[in-house]
Design a protein around this motif. Sequence first.
Motif, PDB file in Angstrom:
ATOM      1  N   GLU A 135       0.863  -1.185   0.000  1.00  0.00           N
ATOM      2  CA  GLU A 135       0.000   0.000   0.000  1.00  0.00           C
ATOM      3  C   GLU A 135       0.896   1.231   0.000  1.00  0.00           C
ATOM      4  O   GLU A 135       2.086   1.136   0.319  1.00  0.00           O
ATOM      5  CB  GLU A 135      -0.923   0.003   1.217  1.00  0.00           C
ATOM      6  N   PRO A 136       0.373   2.376  -0.373  1.00  0.00           N
ATOM      7  CA  PRO A 136       1.200   3.588  -0.414  1.00  0.00           C
ATOM      8  C   PRO A 136       1.812   3.894   0.956  1.00  0.00           C
ATOM      9  O   PRO A 136       1.215   3.620   1.995  1.00  0.00           O
ATOM     10  CB  PRO A 136       0.220   4.681  -0.828  1.00  0.00           C
ATOM     11  N   CYS A 172       5.464   0.880  -7.892  1.00  0.00           N
ATOM     12  CA  CYS A 172       4.615   1.313  -6.775  1.00  0.00           C
ATOM     13  C   CYS A 172       5.461   1.895  -5.649  1.00  0.00           C
ATOM     14  O   CYS A 172       5.143   2.948  -5.097  1.00  0.00           O
ATOM     15  CB  CYS A 172       3.767   0.143  -6.271  1.00  0.00           C
ATOM     16  N   SER A 176       5.537   5.852  -4.508  1.00  0.00           N
ATOM     17  CA  SER A 176       5.227   6.182  -3.111  1.00  0.00           C
ATOM     18  C   SER A 176       6.312   7.073  -2.522  1.00  0.00           C
ATOM     19  O   SER A 176       6.022   8.023  -1.797  1.00  0.00           O
ATOM     20  CB  SER A 176       5.091   4.909  -2.282  1.00  0.00           C
ATOM     21  N   ARG A 179       6.234  10.799  -3.807  1.00  0.00           N
ATOM     22  CA  ARG A 179       5.243  11.690  -3.206  1.00  0.00           C
ATOM     23  C   ARG A 179       5.861  12.604  -2.151  1.00  0.00           C
ATOM     24  O   ARG A 179       5.360  13.680  -1.883  1.00  0.00           O
ATOM     25  CB  ARG A 179       4.132  10.862  -2.541  1.00  0.00           C
TER      26      ARG A 179
END
Length: 183
Positions: A135-136, A172, A176, A179
């Motif tokens: 997940e992020p 991914c 992440s 960001r």
Amino acid sequence: KRSLYGSKFAAKLFYEIIRDALIKPTEQGGLGFTLSSSDHCLFIRDDCMLVTWVDDAIVVSKDPKVADELVRKLRQLDFNLDKEDRDGGLQDYLGIDFKQTTGGALECTQTGLIDRIIEAAHLQDADPKDTPIVEPLPRCLSSPVFSREFNCRSLIGMLMRLCNTARPDIACAVMSCARYSHD
């Protein structure tokens, strides 16, 4: 009549000129390639493929004579080409090493870029572990203030190039991290 090397229009003009020469039918003085519908830098013919990247190109053919003839014809069409021979293979094109597997497929790796990333992140002595991201990543509010000494954006850029060319499995995790590249 001429495109200045380094001009922002140079790569586009070169592409348009070489594309037109490659896809023109042989009866009309062209080279008879078909432009790939999935990648406009890939040109396909029965006996070979040609891939362009800005002002570089690579020819892949089972017969080296086909590649030599293609280079000769491109020179006749006023393309000033230099041919690089590297043991007859696709070694180190744009920093990517190509190796043929026993099944005949091509495997690409970017060990040079990976080594630069490891050095830039000061991880030469790290103990690597598989760390899949599911997940992020959340922002860590307890982390120290962003240090300008560590060029995070440069590192993220190198990781993005790596995931776009040879390692889509890390996309991914890289996105992440991107960001938070400002802090």
